[in-house]
Write an enzyme that holds these catalytic residues in place. Sequence first.
Site, PDB file in Angstrom:
ATOM      1  N   ILE A   1       0.846  -1.195   0.000  1.00 53.39           N
ATOM      2  CA  ILE A   1       0.000   0.000   0.000  1.00 53.39           C
ATOM      3  C   ILE A   1       0.875   1.238   0.000  1.00 53.39           C
ATOM      4  O   ILE A   1       0.719   2.121  -0.814  1.00 53.39           O
ATOM      5  CB  ILE A   1      -0.943   0.007   1.212  1.00 53.39           C
ATOM      6  CG1 ILE A   1      -1.857  -1.215   1.183  1.00 53.39           C
ATOM      7  CG2 ILE A   1      -1.763   1.294   1.239  1.00 53.39           C
ATOM      8  CD1 ILE A   1      -2.656  -1.415   2.446  1.00 53.39           C
ATOM      9  N   LYS A   2       1.807   1.287   0.942  1.00 53.50           N
ATOM     10  CA  LYS A   2       2.754   2.405   0.944  1.00 53.50           C
ATOM     11  C   LYS A   2       3.894   2.139   1.914  1.00 53.50           C
ATOM     12  O   LYS A   2       3.808   1.264   2.774  1.00 53.50           O
ATOM     13  CB  LYS A   2       2.043   3.713   1.295  1.00 53.50           C
ATOM     14  CG  LYS A   2       1.526   3.776   2.732  1.00 53.50           C
ATOM     15  CD  LYS A   2       1.048   5.177   3.028  1.00 53.50           C
ATOM     16  CE  LYS A   2       0.465   5.283   4.427  1.00 53.50           C
ATOM     17  NZ  LYS A   2      -0.082   6.591   4.719  1.00 53.50           N
TER      18      LYS A   2
ATOM     19  N   GLY B   1       5.237   3.436   4.907  1.00 54.29           N
ATOM     20  CA  GLY B   1       4.904   4.385   5.956  1.00 54.29           C
ATOM     21  C   GLY B   1       6.147   4.717   6.761  1.00 54.29           C
ATOM     22  O   GLY B   1       7.173   4.051   6.633  1.00 54.29           O
TER      23      GLY B   1
ATOM     24  N   SER C   1       6.576   4.320   9.792  1.00 57.99           N
ATOM     25  CA  SER C   1       6.862   3.339  10.832  1.00 57.99           C
ATOM     26  C   SER C   1       6.844   1.917  10.284  1.00 57.99           C
ATOM     27  O   SER C   1       6.816   0.963  11.045  1.00 57.99           O
ATOM     28  CB  SER C   1       5.833   3.482  11.957  1.00 57.99           C
ATOM     29  OG  SER C   1       4.551   3.239  11.452  1.00 57.99           O
ATOM     30  N   GLY C   2       6.855   1.776   8.980  1.00 49.94           N
ATOM     31  CA  GLY C   2       6.887   0.443   8.391  1.00 49.94           C
ATOM     32  C   GLY C   2       6.142   0.412   7.068  1.00 49.94           C
ATOM     33  O   GLY C   2       5.390   1.340   6.749  1.00 49.94           O
TER      34      GLY C   2
ATOM     35  N   LEU D   1       3.312  -0.896   4.573  1.00 54.10           N
ATOM     36  CA  LEU D   1       1.962  -1.418   4.738  1.00 54.10           C
ATOM     37  C   LEU D   1       1.588  -2.269   3.524  1.00 54.10           C
ATOM     38  O   LEU D   1       1.747  -1.844   2.379  1.00 54.10           O
ATOM     39  CB  LEU D   1       0.963  -0.272   4.890  1.00 54.10           C
ATOM     40  CG  LEU D   1       1.150   0.569   6.149  1.00 54.10           C
ATOM     41  CD1 LEU D   1       0.259   1.787   6.125  1.00 54.10           C
ATOM     42  CD2 LEU D   1       0.846  -0.275   7.377  1.00 54.10           C
TER      43      LEU D   1
ATOM     44  N   LYS E   1       1.470  -4.340   8.701  1.00 51.86           N
ATOM     45  CA  LYS E   1       2.611  -3.414   8.725  1.00 51.86           C
ATOM     46  C   LYS E   1       3.868  -4.220   8.983  1.00 51.86           C
ATOM     47  O   LYS E   1       3.968  -4.923   9.992  1.00 51.86           O
ATOM     48  CB  LYS E   1       2.422  -2.346   9.806  1.00 51.86           C
ATOM     49  CG  LYS E   1       3.636  -1.408   9.885  1.00 51.86           C
ATOM     50  CD  LYS E   1       3.273  -0.032  10.386  1.00 51.86           C
ATOM     51  CE  LYS E   1       3.099  -0.017  11.906  1.00 51.86           C
ATOM     52  NZ  LYS E   1       2.733   1.315  12.387  1.00 51.86           N
TER      53      LYS E   1
ATOM     54  N   ASP F   1       0.696  12.668  14.870  1.00 45.82           N
ATOM     55  CA  ASP F   1       0.832  12.487  13.427  1.00 45.82           C
ATOM     56  C   ASP F   1      -0.516  12.710  12.754  1.00 45.82           C
ATOM     57  O   ASP F   1      -0.946  11.947  11.890  1.00 45.82           O
ATOM     58  CB  ASP F   1       1.375  11.094  13.120  1.00 45.82           C
ATOM     59  CG  ASP F   1       1.780  10.952  11.652  1.00 45.82           C
ATOM     60  OD1 ASP F   1       2.072  11.988  11.015  1.00 45.82           O
ATOM     61  OD2 ASP F   1       1.784   9.813  11.141  1.00 45.82           O
TER      62      ASP F   1
END
Length: 897
Positions: free
Chosen positions: A531-532, A534, A536-537, A539, A553, A655
């Site tokens: 998906i992307k 991120g 923090s990880g 996805l 994630k 965030d």
Amino acid sequence: MVDQRSIGVALLYCLLLLLFESAFGQQVQQQQQRLSSGIELTALFELRSSLGLRSKDWPRKVDPCSNWTGISCENGSVIRINISGFRRTRLGRLNPQFAVNSLANFTNLISFNASKFLLPGSIPDWFGQRLLTLQVLDLSSCSVTGVIPLSIGNMTNLTSLYLSNNRLTGQIPATLGQLLSLSVLDLSNNLLAGSIPSSFGSLRNLTSLDISLNNLTGPIPLGIGVLSKLQSLNLSSNSLTSSIPAQLGDLRSLVDLDLSSNGLSGLVPQDLRGLRNLQRMNFGNNSLGGSLPVNLFPSPSQLQFIVLRNNNFSGDLPEVLWSIPGLNVLDISHNNFTGKLPSNSASNGSATAAELDISQNKFYGGLTSVLSRFTSTDLSGNYFEGRVPDYVHENASLSTNCLQNVTDQRTLTDCASFYSARGLIFDNFGRPNSTEPPVTESGKSNRNTIILAAVLGGVGLIVVLIVLLLLVSCARRRSTTNHRGIGVGPVPAGEGTPSPGVAINFSSLGDLFTYQQLLQATGDFSDANLIKHGHSGDLFRGVLEGGLPIVVKRIDLQSIKKEAYLLELDFFSKVSHTRVVPLLGHCLEKENEKFLVYKYMPNGDLSSSLYRKSNSEDDSLKSLDWITRLKIAIGAAEGLSYLHHECTPPLVHRDVQASSILLDDKFEVRLGSLSVVCAQEGDGHQNRITRTSEQGSSGPSTALCAYDVYCFGKVLLGLVTGKLDTSSDTETKEWFEQTLPYISIYDKELVTKILDPSLMVDEDLLEEVWAMAIVARSCLNPKPSRRPLMRYILKALENPLRVVREDNSGSARLRTTSSRGSWNAALFGSWRQSSSDVAVIPAASTTKAEGGSSFKHSGTTGSHNGSGDHSSSRRRHSREICPEPPEAQDIERQDRD
Ligand SMILES: *[C@@H]1O[C@H](CO)[C@@H](O)[C@H](O)[C@H]1NC(C)=O
Ligand SMILES: *[C@@H]1O[C@H](CO)[C@@H](O)[C@H](O)[C@H]1NC(C)=O
Ligand SMILES: *[C@@H]1O[C@H](CO)[C@@H](O)[C@H](O)[C@H]1NC(C)=O
Ligand SMILES: *[C@@H]1O[C@H](CO)[C@@H](O)[C@H](O)[C@H]1NC(C)=O
Ligand SMILES: *[C@@H]1O[C@H](CO)[C@@H](O)[C@H](O)[C@H]1NC(C)=O
Ligand SMILES: *[C@@H]1O[C@H](CO)[C@@H](O)[C@H](O)[C@H]1NC(C)=O
Ligand SMILES: *[C@@H]1O[C@H](CO)[C@@H](O)[C@H](O)[C@H]1NC(C)=O
Ligand SMILES: *[C@@H]1O[C@H](CO)[C@@H](O)[C@H](O)[C@H]1NC(C)=O
Ligand SMILES: *[C@@H]1O[C@H](CO)[C@@H](O)[C@H](O)[C@H]1NC(C)=O
């Protein structure tokens, strides 16, 4: 003198004559039909011998007009010659030829039919000079070769020309367009090439045109659209290209339309609605695409035969097609049609001998009673689920679906991912839903060791973290149902529970997944499922074996700090709320990669949802309507309000941005991006005044709820203006400078200058937009202490009209903000700032407040202290909507209690 006797004789004579006439009339007539022309008699015998006809058909010594098969005469002259299907003599068969020269000697011939009679050779050019009386020429199935002579165009009395089933080559002569009386033209099944002559547009008397089974290329000429008497048009099995001209819709008389097996592409034109008499249409085997116009069929009740098979059609099938009473054949197989079968069928009467083929499409959902009327049914290659009802015919083809208790079905993964891609949940072939694979003996012990390893590995870190973070204790709100999603199995007791003293309670963190399970669910973390990336990880989307769509994630501990995911796990172990994305589980078994599993959010996040490709063919973007935008704003405010005001100590999201606002299938907000959530700093330091925000500092991260409010203000401004992402601080500053001056509590119309151009809002809604803009601006106050609290923002968003439509007294109040520190100090604190005084807070850093001492306490005008339950009073006053805030410190204190 009239003699009486002579009169009687005359009468008797007349009577006799009449009697004679009636008794021998037939003979008299035949007498008249005797062939009187010697030339034609000779010509007939010449024809008889050149074609090798048999005495059986054309005997010697008798009158051809009365006794030869297939000869018709008028006034002693031959007008029709029909040798269709004749057999030749033995001799004639040895050397069959297209030898019909003597036809030129018949001066009154109107019809020559030689169909199914072997005439190898080409059509003589002189036909066009000598056979000008012909009205019907039938040379079908005669093995004729060569080209169609141009001179045929001179035979202007022709009404029917049949040249089908031969081996004619070359192009169709444009001169055929001169045959203005032509009613039937059949050139099918030859080797004709080139394009259809546009001169065909002149054939106004044409009722039937068949050029199928040739090698024609190019587009369908638009001129065909003027053939208003055309009842049958068959251009199938050629190599016609381009799209179907809308002009075909003018063929009012058309009953039969066959354009199948060409190279036609593009959309089916709306204008085919003009085909009022259409009964049969076949567009099969082309490259037509897009969805069918809903109103394609103007008088569907006449339709008997619809074939659209093997194209690229997509979208829903117009519902009307399911309920046409007289429909015998519906074949839309091998397309990309999708949707569910309609459940209430208008025609669930008795079964007709109808045939349905919807195989190889993307239909899904359960089988319904619309199928009951079809006696032959092919549903194979779709994604139908559920049980097969009795009314589905026994011999129906059901293979390659997702049906229960039927052989040859798709795999679970196939079905589940199809359904989840549509935000639906697959029924799992009727078996109980489960996210857990069957645990085998070896699997179980294996898993236990893995868990043990993970736990032992994690303990050290966790212990460190307790000290750092886990003083946080949030109000656990588990009164509602388990928000962690459907089908989460119970976590076996003991498993995953760290050693005593460790604060993360793994039992409240959903399921333990094995790495293998996650590999399977995400297709080995394939790029297609990413998906992307991120912060923090990474996805990934995936589907569990039970069909539950998930997001995983993947946290690579070599590039991301361990604290991040532990922080997030800690958060989830303490917090559960409908506005927070559900954590379904985790997988910590690998040393360098950790995985968190979330419920899949069908509508992604706000930044990807605000504008989306619309379904229609053009590339236009569809933007979220205002109602949905407001709903999203309220949802996000609820989530933040929970973190800020219902957790102790208050939690700061840190965030807040469009990509952290996740949206479920109903556009309900679930906050995501929770790896940097932390407790609000400054507990016990309320009076410490720092100005990091105003200095644009990006020093050590500190957390304040006011920072969330600021970020939320940007989101709100984005919802109003349609611009959600600003990449740099400079850009943000520019954006504020361009927009904030247009947000005024005194002038509603001003806001239209910055309104998202794709938003259509009427006067009523404009007031809501105005209100949101005002709230946004107050959130963006450069001074953190002046930003409103999230719970007031929530109330303002829930009642936007109350923000702007406060009657005169309210407006007056707005303008006198200094008086008595009324509620608008919270919301409108920023109005005294000049419009150029704009705060841009670097996205990477968080801010500290000034201690909130600027709130002027006033308890005199408000009966509401802002912490009560506003639902207790149905009739809300504006004060309750934007309640008068007590002094900030009081609020802080309350929140910590
Ligand atoms: C010619 O036809 C007539 C009537 O169709 C029939 O009576 C007559 O016998 C036929 N003649 C021959 C030679 O077949
Ligand atoms: C019949 O037509 C041919 C060709 O036009 C011609 O040569 C011939 O003389 C004609 N026969 C008679 C008997 O007129
Ligand atoms: C064509 O048909 C018309 C009307 O039926 C007739 O008058 C004319 O003579 C015909 N033309 C020829 C060449 O036979
Ligand atoms: C018949 O058609 C040909 C070719 O189209 C033309 O050259 C010729 O003059 C025409 N003849 C008559 C008698 O119309
Ligand atoms: C077309 O058909 C109509 C009716 O059938 C007839 O009256 C007319 O003469 C025909 N036109 C031509 C050019 O043959
Ligand atoms: C059809 O036409 C194409 C070129 O237009 C040619 O290559 C092909 O051989 C033709 N097919 C037949 C059956 O004549
Ligand atoms: C259906 O859609 C898929 C994906 O868009 C495409 O790959 C496939 O070729 C399409 N099938 C048909 C028959 O149009
Ligand atoms: C499955 O089908 C078989 C026969 O095909 C039938 O006997 C059985 O009852 C069905 N089971 C269910 C659960 O419908
Ligand atoms: C599985 O879950 C889905 C969605 O909640 C539900 O519709 C379906 O009926 C469930 N299947 C079974 C067998 O419980």
